[in-house]
Motif scaffolding. Structure first.
Motif, PDB file in Angstrom:
ATOM      1  N   ASN A 131       2.242  16.409  -2.193  1.00 42.51           N
ATOM      2  CA  ASN A 131       2.274  17.436  -3.226  1.00 42.51           C
ATOM      3  C   ASN A 131       2.532  16.797  -4.561  1.00 42.51           C
ATOM      4  N   GLY A 132       2.446  17.580  -5.610  1.00 37.71           N
ATOM      5  CA  GLY A 132       2.754  17.020  -6.919  1.00 37.71           C
ATOM      6  C   GLY A 132       3.000  18.125  -7.914  1.00 37.71           C
ATOM      7  N   PRO A 133       3.257  17.808  -9.152  1.00 36.01           N
ATOM      8  CA  PRO A 133       3.479  16.446  -9.634  1.00 36.01           C
ATOM      9  C   PRO A 133       4.896  15.968  -9.310  1.00 36.01           C
ATOM     10  N   CYS A 134       5.148  14.692  -9.540  1.00 38.81           N
ATOM     11  CA  CYS A 134       6.478  14.127  -9.307  1.00 38.81           C
ATOM     12  C   CYS A 134       7.458  14.709 -10.336  1.00 38.81           C
ATOM     13  N   ILE A 135       8.731  14.431 -10.166  1.00 40.59           N
ATOM     14  CA  ILE A 135       9.734  14.947 -11.098  1.00 40.59           C
ATOM     15  C   ILE A 135       9.666  14.240 -12.453  1.00 40.59           C
ATOM     16  N   ALA A 136       8.966  13.118 -12.525  1.00 38.16           N
ATOM     17  CA  ALA A 136       8.686  12.428 -13.798  1.00 38.16           C
ATOM     18  C   ALA A 136       7.389  11.657 -13.574  1.00 38.16           C
ATOM     19  N   MET A 151       9.034   6.786 -12.756  1.00 31.99           N
ATOM     20  CA  MET A 151       9.635   6.828 -11.419  1.00 31.99           C
ATOM     21  C   MET A 151       9.728   5.432 -10.809  1.00 31.99           C
ATOM     22  N   ARG A 152       8.662   4.649 -10.966  1.00 32.12           N
ATOM     23  CA  ARG A 152       8.693   3.289 -10.413  1.00 32.12           C
ATOM     24  C   ARG A 152       9.876   2.519 -10.978  1.00 32.12           C
ATOM     25  N   ARG A 153      10.109   2.674 -12.260  1.00 31.10           N
ATOM     26  CA  ARG A 153      11.139   1.893 -12.922  1.00 31.10           C
ATOM     27  C   ARG A 153      12.541   2.489 -12.780  1.00 31.10           C
ATOM     28  N   LYS A 185       0.882  -1.166   0.000  1.00 32.44           N
ATOM     29  CA  LYS A 185       0.000   0.000   0.000  1.00 32.44           C
ATOM     30  C   LYS A 185       0.918   1.215   0.000  1.00 32.44           C
ATOM     31  N   ILE A 186       0.934   1.930  -1.112  1.00 32.84           N
ATOM     32  CA  ILE A 186       1.857   3.052  -1.237  1.00 32.84           C
ATOM     33  C   ILE A 186       1.130   4.346  -0.887  1.00 32.84           C
ATOM     34  N   GLU A 187       1.619   5.034   0.134  1.00 31.36           N
ATOM     35  CA  GLU A 187       0.955   6.262   0.592  1.00 31.36           C
ATOM     36  C   GLU A 187       1.072   7.348  -0.477  1.00 31.36           C
ATOM     37  N   ARG A 211      14.033  16.689  -1.865  1.00 27.66           N
ATOM     38  CA  ARG A 211      12.744  16.936  -2.525  1.00 27.66           C
ATOM     39  C   ARG A 211      11.847  15.714  -2.491  1.00 27.66           C
ATOM     40  N   CYS A 212      12.408  14.535  -2.694  1.00 27.89           N
ATOM     41  CA  CYS A 212      11.584  13.314  -2.608  1.00 27.89           C
ATOM     42  C   CYS A 212      10.885  13.302  -1.249  1.00 27.89           C
ATOM     43  N   VAL A 213      11.684  13.586  -0.215  1.00 29.59           N
ATOM     44  CA  VAL A 213      11.185  13.510   1.159  1.00 29.59           C
ATOM     45  C   VAL A 213      10.104  14.570   1.393  1.00 29.59           C
ATOM     46  N   ALA A 214      10.308  15.770   0.857  1.00 28.14           N
ATOM     47  CA  ALA A 214       9.346  16.855   1.062  1.00 28.14           C
ATOM     48  C   ALA A 214       7.967  16.468   0.531  1.00 28.14           C
ATOM     49  N   CYS A 215       7.903  15.732  -0.562  1.00 24.72           N
ATOM     50  CA  CYS A 215       6.604  15.353  -1.136  1.00 24.72           C
ATOM     51  C   CYS A 215       6.116  13.999  -0.636  1.00 24.72           C
ATOM     52  N   HIS A 216       7.014  13.089  -0.336  1.00 19.22           N
ATOM     53  CA  HIS A 216       6.586  11.716  -0.063  1.00 19.22           C
ATOM     54  C   HIS A 216       6.574  11.329   1.417  1.00 19.22           C
TER      55      HIS A 216
HETATM   56  C1  HEC Z   1       6.557  17.844  -6.010  1.00 19.11           C
HETATM   57  C2  HEC Z   1       6.315  16.595  -5.296  1.00 19.11           C
HETATM   58  C3  HEC Z   1       7.130  15.353  -5.636  1.00 19.11           C
HETATM   59  C4  HEC Z   1       8.504  15.234  -5.663  1.00 19.11           C
HETATM   60  C5  HEC Z   1       9.544  16.324  -5.496  1.00 19.11           C
HETATM   61  C6  HEC Z   1       8.782  13.837  -5.896  1.00 19.11           C
HETATM   62  N1  HEC Z   1       7.615  13.139  -6.047  1.00 19.11           N
HETATM   63 FE1  HEC Z   1       7.460  11.154  -6.491  1.00 19.11          FE
HETATM   64  N2  HEC Z   1       5.451  11.361  -6.777  1.00 19.11           N
HETATM   65  C7  HEC Z   1       4.722  12.513  -6.528  1.00 19.11           C
HETATM   66  C8  HEC Z   1       3.337  12.268  -6.922  1.00 19.11           C
HETATM   67  C9  HEC Z   1       2.193  13.268  -6.835  1.00 19.11           C
HETATM   68  C10 HEC Z   1       3.276  10.937  -7.422  1.00 19.11           C
HETATM   69  C11 HEC Z   1       2.056  10.192  -8.012  1.00 19.11           C
HETATM   70  C12 HEC Z   1       1.473   9.227  -7.015  1.00 19.11           C
HETATM   71  C13 HEC Z   1       0.866   9.924  -5.827  1.00 19.11           C
HETATM   72  O1  HEC Z   1       0.015  10.813  -5.988  1.00 19.11           O
HETATM   73  O2  HEC Z   1       1.281   9.598  -4.700  1.00 19.11           O
HETATM   74  C14 HEC Z   1       4.631  10.396  -7.299  1.00 19.11           C
HETATM   75  C15 HEC Z   1       4.978   9.102  -7.648  1.00 19.11           C
HETATM   76  C16 HEC Z   1       6.214   8.511  -7.383  1.00 19.11           C
HETATM   77  C17 HEC Z   1       6.530   7.105  -7.538  1.00 19.11           C
HETATM   78  C18 HEC Z   1       5.564   6.019  -7.999  1.00 19.11           C
HETATM   79  C19 HEC Z   1       4.746   5.626  -6.787  1.00 19.11           C
HETATM   80  C20 HEC Z   1       3.652   4.611  -7.065  1.00 19.11           C
HETATM   81  O3  HEC Z   1       2.545   4.777  -6.511  1.00 19.11           O
HETATM   82  O4  HEC Z   1       3.899   3.659  -7.782  1.00 19.11           O
HETATM   83  C21 HEC Z   1       7.830   6.934  -7.149  1.00 19.11           C
HETATM   84  C22 HEC Z   1       8.610   5.638  -7.098  1.00 19.11           C
HETATM   85  C23 HEC Z   1       8.325   8.247  -6.768  1.00 19.11           C
HETATM   86  N3  HEC Z   1       7.318   9.171  -6.920  1.00 19.11           N
HETATM   87  C24 HEC Z   1       9.596   8.484  -6.292  1.00 19.11           C
HETATM   88  C25 HEC Z   1      10.121   9.753  -6.086  1.00 19.11           C
HETATM   89  C26 HEC Z   1      11.529  10.010  -5.808  1.00 19.11           C
HETATM   90  C27 HEC Z   1      12.597   8.946  -5.643  1.00 19.11           C
HETATM   91  C28 HEC Z   1      11.659  11.360  -5.732  1.00 19.11           C
HETATM   92  C29 HEC Z   1      12.921  12.176  -5.522  1.00 19.11           C
HETATM   93  C30 HEC Z   1      13.996  11.969  -6.492  1.00 19.11           C
HETATM   94  C31 HEC Z   1      10.343  11.944  -5.934  1.00 19.11           C
HETATM   95  N4  HEC Z   1       9.443  10.934  -6.146  1.00 19.11           N
HETATM   96  C32 HEC Z   1      10.054  13.309  -5.932  1.00 19.11           C
HETATM   97  C33 HEC Z   1       5.224  13.697  -6.015  1.00 19.11           C
HETATM   98  C34 HEC Z   1       6.574  14.021  -5.895  1.00 19.11           C
END
Ligand code: HEC
Ligand code: HEC
Ligand code: HEC
Length: 133
Positions: A40-45, A50-52, A34-36, A79-84
């Motif tokens: 914030n968003g969006p992720c950096i990709a 990101m998963r891969r 269960k992935i929390e 940054r990962c930590v700030a959002c996740h």
């Molecule tokens: C601005 C906020 C932000 C930052 C910075 C960020 N993420 Fe994310 N990430 C997200 C969001 C939003 C998603 C989409 C899933 C969700 O809503 O939780 C996501 C998805 C992911 C997923 C896929 C998760 C899944 O449910 O399968 C991974 C892995 C991940 N991020 C890793 C990282 C890592 C490693 C970093 C740092 C290098 C990072 N993220 C930085 C916001 C962020």
């Protein structure tokens, strides 16, 4: 006769395998991590990328920062930590359900990154608020 036996063997295998696969799928569903959700968003990709590829991105940037002195890149553990970070534990790696741990426990991955890097967002906001007159 031999041909018939081979056919029967395949039939049994297929039936047995099918039943096994069906049971396996139910069990796997309940065991999936269960992935929390991120704060914030969006992720950096995009999440599929990101998963891969998050490990390659992190290791590549670590090399660039440590060897080339590059700072302020989008790929940053801070940054990962700030959002996740988790809403409950405040960390990405303190409790079993925390973002990095939930998935790594499932995949049997161990990382030592948080022995040096902070697994909680820096409390800049809180400090700044307290310091204000
Ligand atoms: C601005 C906020 C932000 C930052 C910075 C960020 N993420 Fe994310 N990430 C997200 C969001 C939003 C998603 C989409 C899933 C969700 O809503 O939780 C996501 C998805 C992911 C997923 C896929 C998760 C899944 O449910 O399968 C991974 C892995 C991940 N991020 C890793 C990282 C890592 C490693 C970093 C740092 C290098 C990072 N993220 C930085 C916001 C962020
Ligand atoms: C969606 C599931 C998932 C999430 C969420 C996730 N990881 Fe991973 N991570 C993996 C998998 C799977 C591997 C192993 C990939 C492989 O071995 O090819 C891995 C591997 C890694 C590695 C490389 C480990 C090694 O021994 O080479 C690092 C570093 C890493 N993850 C960092 C992080 C960080 C930091 C976070 C949290 C910000 C995080 N991961 C969140 C699934 C995840
Ligand atoms: C022995 C301590 C230590 C460990 C363990 C460690 N790092 Fe680092 N890491 C550092 C230091 C020191 C820097 C340089 C920070 C700076 O000068 O800005 C750094 C920088 C980085 C950077 C670029 C800066 C940033 O904001 O993220 C990344 C990415 C990174 N490390 C990833 C990792 C990953 C992924 C792991 C685990 C596989 C890891 N580190 C384990 C000490 C460590």
């Amino acid at each position: 006769m031999r041909r018939w036996l081979v056919a029967l063997a395949w039939l049994l295998l297929a039936a047995g395998g099918g039943a096994h696969a069906a049971a396996g799928t139910d069990a796997e569903d309940s065991l999936l991590p269960k992935i929390e959700r991120a704060l914030n968003g969006p992720c950096i990709a995009d999440p599929a990328t990101m998963r891969r590829h998050h490990m390659d991105l992190l290791k590549h940037q670590r090399w660039r920062t440590v060897h080339l002195g590059e700072r302020g890149a989008a790929v940053s553990l801070e940054r990962c930590v700030a959002c996740h970070a988790s809403k409950t534990s405040g960390s990405v790696a303190a409790a079993p359900g925390d973002f990095c741990v939930s998935c790594h426990a499932y995949a049997a991955v161990r990382i030592d990154c948080f022995e040096c890097h902070a697994s909680r967002p820096a409390a800049h906001g809180a400090v700044a608020a307290e310091a204000r007159p």
